[in-house]
Design an enzyme around this catalytic site. Structure first.
Site, mmCIF file in Angstrom:
data_model
loop_
_atom_site.group_PDB
_atom_site.id
_atom_site.type_symbol
_atom_site.label_atom_id
_atom_site.label_comp_id
_atom_site.label_asym_id
_atom_site.label_seq_id
_atom_site.Cartn_x
_atom_site.Cartn_y
_atom_site.Cartn_z
ATOM 1 N N SER A 12 0.846 -1.065 0.074
ATOM 2 C CA SER A 12 0.030 -0.012 0.147
ATOM 3 C C SER A 12 0.808 1.219 0.027
ATOM 4 O O SER A 12 0.419 2.492 -0.379
ATOM 5 C CB SER A 12 -0.808 -0.046 1.157
ATOM 6 O OG SER A 12 -0.219 0.170 2.402
ATOM 7 N N CYS A 74 3.189 -7.220 1.355
ATOM 8 C CA CYS A 74 2.081 -6.654 2.185
ATOM 9 C C CYS A 74 1.193 -7.694 2.911
ATOM 10 O O CYS A 74 0.567 -8.480 1.946
ATOM 11 C CB CYS A 74 1.209 -5.448 1.361
ATOM 12 S SG CYS A 74 -0.429 -4.975 2.361
ATOM 13 N N GLU A 152 4.063 6.112 7.173
ATOM 14 C CA GLU A 152 3.840 6.853 6.069
ATOM 15 C C GLU A 152 4.014 8.323 6.027
ATOM 16 O O GLU A 152 4.728 8.822 5.061
ATOM 17 C CB GLU A 152 2.476 6.693 5.512
ATOM 18 C CG GLU A 152 2.139 5.281 4.874
ATOM 19 C CD GLU A 152 2.923 5.004 3.557
ATOM 20 O OE1 GLU A 152 3.081 5.801 2.608
ATOM 21 O OE2 GLU A 152 3.405 3.969 3.462
ATOM 22 N N HIS A 186 5.308 -2.488 7.121
ATOM 23 C CA HIS A 186 5.567 -1.283 7.458
ATOM 24 C C HIS A 186 6.331 -1.150 8.922
ATOM 25 O O HIS A 186 6.942 -0.219 9.151
ATOM 26 C CB HIS A 186 4.215 -0.295 7.654
ATOM 27 C CG HIS A 186 3.697 0.457 6.551
ATOM 28 N ND1 HIS A 186 3.197 -0.493 5.715
ATOM 29 C CD2 HIS A 186 3.818 1.466 6.006
ATOM 30 C CE1 HIS A 186 2.671 0.295 4.767
ATOM 31 N NE2 HIS A 186 3.201 1.611 4.823
HETATM 32 N N1 DGL Z 1 2.256 -2.846 4.794
HETATM 33 C C1 DGL Z 1 0.966 -3.654 4.846
HETATM 34 C C2 DGL Z 1 0.780 -4.994 5.548
HETATM 35 O O1 DGL Z 1 2.078 -5.465 5.498
HETATM 36 C C3 DGL Z 1 -0.083 -2.790 5.730
HETATM 37 C C4 DGL Z 1 -0.293 -1.578 5.174
HETATM 38 C C5 DGL Z 1 -1.605 -0.884 5.336
HETATM 39 O O2 DGL Z 1 -2.360 -1.292 6.100
HETATM 40 O O3 DGL Z 1 -1.915 0.094 4.310
HETATM 41 O O4 DGL Z 1 0.404 -5.381 6.199
#
Ligand code: DGL
Length: 282
Positions: A12, A74, A152, A186
């Site tokens: 994302s 992700c 972010e 993240h």
């Molecule tokens: N980086 C995503 C993950 O590994 C989540 C990011 C989001 O919630 O947009 O779950």
């Protein structure tokens, strides 16, 4: 399929870049094409259908751009869409998922904490992992709303980020967890802060290196590893503002020469034409 074609990855936002770093380390000759779905972010508290539609559209975009393999960087997208992605594509797909299995092997207290998005925690994929590997250990799942937004925004040292992280982690430690799984890509960006909060005794598991090794294995099996002398260039694409992504990555010490913006057609699963700037041959 061309061995020189890029590996396509997506997330994302800048979370998946923590996976890209490990792939770059493991497979420096591979060309990498990264999609940040900033226009759809954050994913974690949205309906699974929304995330699945975006993940499928991004995967088709990456294939149309020539990707020889796909990495779902992700956990939330894996939870919402991995089965459909595997149905629709025959190229190797490596999808990150919560590292419950290694954590279950590492814990001494028999209690592990999993930090993830709300969607990942509520998903069938997570229940399946829990059933498969949770037999002899207690698995405490903790949804962490708000943390992705902090990452972010580049607020890696901010007091509000620390408060949030502490609010999510402290109850896990209080219940005896000695091993924490970073089940959102993240969160490795918050590893220094997490280490300060939990101390050196707690084991923190990030599955990204295992994803990179699995990608090596899959590319090798499919005879798709890039030639050792290949340049391994990295390009990034965002469904949001390219300048913002450039700044976000620069703050993290990552300099990428080519970052372009794309609009994501969500109407269907058909491939579509990609912008000229990302069609260049490797
Ligand atoms: N980086 C995503 C993950 O590994 C989540 C990011 C989001 O919630 O947009 O779950």
């Amino acid at each position: 399929m061309d061995r020189n074609a890029p590996v396509g990855l997506f997330d994302s936002g800048i979370g998946g870049w923590t996976v890209l770093r490990e792939i770059r380390r493991e497979l420096p000759a591979e060309a990498l094409l990264y999609v940040a779905d900033a226009a759809g972010a954050p994913y974690g508290d949205r309906p699974p259908e929304f995330i699945a539609a975006r993940a499928l559209a991004i995967a088709h975009w990456l294939r149309a751009a020539g990707a020889k393999a796909l990495v779902v960087a992700c956990n939330t997208a894996t939870s919402a869409a991995v089965a459909q992605l595997r149905d629709q594509h025959t190229v190797p797909i490596v999808a990150i998922e919560p590292a419950v299995k290694p954590a279950a092997l590492l814990t001494r207290s028999g209690i592990i904490g999993v930090l993830a998005t709300s969607l990942t925690v509520a998903s069938g994929n997570f229940s399946r992992l829990r059933d498969a590997h949770g037999g002899n250990v207690t698995i405490l799942a903790q949804a962490c709303p708000g943390l992705v937004e902090q990452v972010e925004a580049g607020a890696l040292d901010a007091p509000h980020t620390r408060d949030l992280l502490n609010r999510y982690v402290a109850p896990l430690l209080a219940q005896g967890a000695d091993t924490l799984v970073l089940a959102c890509t993240h969160f490795p960006w918050l590893a220094p802060m997490l280490r300060e909060l939990v101390g050196s005794e707690v084991v923190v598991v990030d599955p990204a290196p295992a994803v990179a090794r699995e990608l090596r294995r899959r590319l090798t099996l499919a005879a798709l590893l890039a030639p050792a002398q290949a340049a391994g260039n990295i390009r990034a694409v965002t469904t949001g503002d390219p300048q913002r992504l450039r700044e976000q990555l620069a703050r993290l010490g990552e300099v990428v020469s080519e970052i372009v913006g794309i609009a994501l057609p969500l109407s269907g699963a058909r491939p579509f034409r990609q912008p000229q700037s990302v069609t260049a041959q490797e």
